[in-house]
Design a protein around this motif. Structure first.
Motif, PDB file in Angstrom:
ATOM      1  N   VAL A  97     -33.936 -39.259  25.990  1.00 34.26           N
ATOM      2  CA  VAL A  97     -33.810 -38.745  24.629  1.00 34.26           C
ATOM      3  C   VAL A  97     -33.486 -37.258  24.718  1.00 34.26           C
ATOM      4  CG1 VAL A  97     -34.900 -38.394  22.391  1.00 34.26           C
ATOM      5  CG2 VAL A  97     -35.499 -40.401  23.757  1.00 34.26           C
ATOM      6  N   ASP A 146     -29.426 -36.184  20.560  1.00 28.40           N
ATOM      7  CA  ASP A 146     -29.785 -37.375  19.788  1.00 28.40           C
ATOM      8  C   ASP A 146     -30.530 -36.998  18.513  1.00 28.40           C
ATOM      9  OD1 ASP A 146     -28.874 -39.328  21.781  1.00 28.40           O
ATOM     10  OD2 ASP A 146     -30.532 -38.551  22.995  1.00 28.40           O
ATOM     11  N   VAL A 277     -34.963 -43.321  21.318  1.00 29.38           N
ATOM     12  CA  VAL A 277     -34.698 -42.296  20.311  1.00 29.38           C
ATOM     13  C   VAL A 277     -35.392 -42.664  19.007  1.00 29.38           C
ATOM     14  CG1 VAL A 277     -32.911 -41.123  18.962  1.00 29.38           C
ATOM     15  CG2 VAL A 277     -32.511 -41.660  21.375  1.00 29.38           C
TER      16      VAL A 277
END
Length: 299
Positions: A97, A146, A277
């Motif tokens: 992430v 992200d 995420v």
């Protein structure tokens, strides 16, 4: 001698909750895909253990006082049962992430969020990127990040995309406790970077009151700015929830102009996001809604 442990059948509790919600065994049976007879037998089994749960009134059922007390606990037990099953059924989350945040939020907002998330998902790798808010927005747009926490004036949107507002906080003047830097002319101002989201707002406010100012220090380092303010060489502008305890919030008034509030917005990359995420996204939402951070933001 220890008493023998007894276990409740969660299926009986589901049936009880369904009957309580629909005030009818027939309707509950339709929801549970059981016959009315099967529902009646399960309720009878549960009442043998707990005592009367329903009062029969013509074609409807009404909870007894005992049933009303039992209902809340039954709901909680069902939720816990389902959460445990979901945890056991899911495979461990892994992956990368890429999370971005401004320098000031990295040391205040993020530590409890990242600690809780890493404990729950130790196989997820988090790449933390510290940039000024305008640069974070560009990185999210380009797919380089992200998720990003971004500081923006309240009500402002980034092009066609809108961040999810997590909190609104006061932008305040900050100086050394007992310091005099805020009395100097021109006013020495230290910002973390030229791209800082606060800089245009701060300079506009100073211009409106025609207060002369000069840039004292800009390095891109929150620690360097902190040291400059602590040494009483300059003042700065930070969100109230991020002001270190060894510095002081300076009052608006005769000299320092009032500053607007800022929103802390959450942006995510376009398109479908991976499970790792998504989990961090939910953790951020949950943590920010907790009393600790919520109190910080409005303090």
């Amino acid at each position: 001698m220890h008493s023998m442990a007894r276990n409740l059948d969660v299926a009986l509790l589901r049936t009880f909750v369904a009957v309580a919600d629909h005030a009818s065994m027939t309707a509950a049976g339709n929801v549970l895909h059981l016959t009315q007879s099967a529902v009646s037998q399960q309720i009878a089994r549960l009442e043998d253990l707990s005592g009367a749960l329903f009062i029969r009134e013509r074609k409807t059922l009404r909870l007894t006082p005992n049933g009303e007390r039992f209902l809340g606990k039954a709901r909680r037990l069902i939720v816990l049962n389902d959460e445990l099953w979901a945890d056991m059924a899911q495979e461990p989350i892994n992956g990368l992430v890429r999370l971005g945040a401004p320098y000031d939020l990295v040391g205040t907002w993020l530590p409890p969020i990242l600690k809780t998330f890493s404990q729950a998902h130790p196989q997820v790798e988090i790449k933390l990127v510290c940039l000024a808010s305008p640069e974070l927005l560009t990185a999210v747009d380009n797919g380089a990040l992200d998720l990003a926490l971004v500081e923006e004036p309240v009500g402002k949107s980034h092009g066609k995309s809108h961040g999810e507002c997590l909190a609104v906080d006061r932008l305040v003047w900050v100086g050394a406790k007992g310091g005099t830097a805020h009395l100097k002319t021109p006013l020495p101002v230290s910002m973390v970077a030229e791209t800082c989201a606060f800089r245009p707002v701060v300079l506009q406010a100073l211009g409106e009151v025609e207060l002369p100012w000069r840039t004292m220090f800009e390095s891109g380092s929150i620690d360097a700015t902190h040291a400059t303010i602590r040494a009483d060489l300059a003042v700065t502008a930070w969100l109230a929830s991020t002001v270190p305890t060894d510095l002081g919030i300076l009052p608006f008034g005769e000299r320092l102009p009032e500053l607007p509030s800022f929103a802390i917005n959450l942006y995510q990359t376009k398109g479908q996001i991976p499970r790792a995420v998504s989990e961090l996204l939910q953790q951020i939402r949950h943590s920010v809604s907790s009393p600790l951070i919520a109190d910080q933001a409005i303090a």
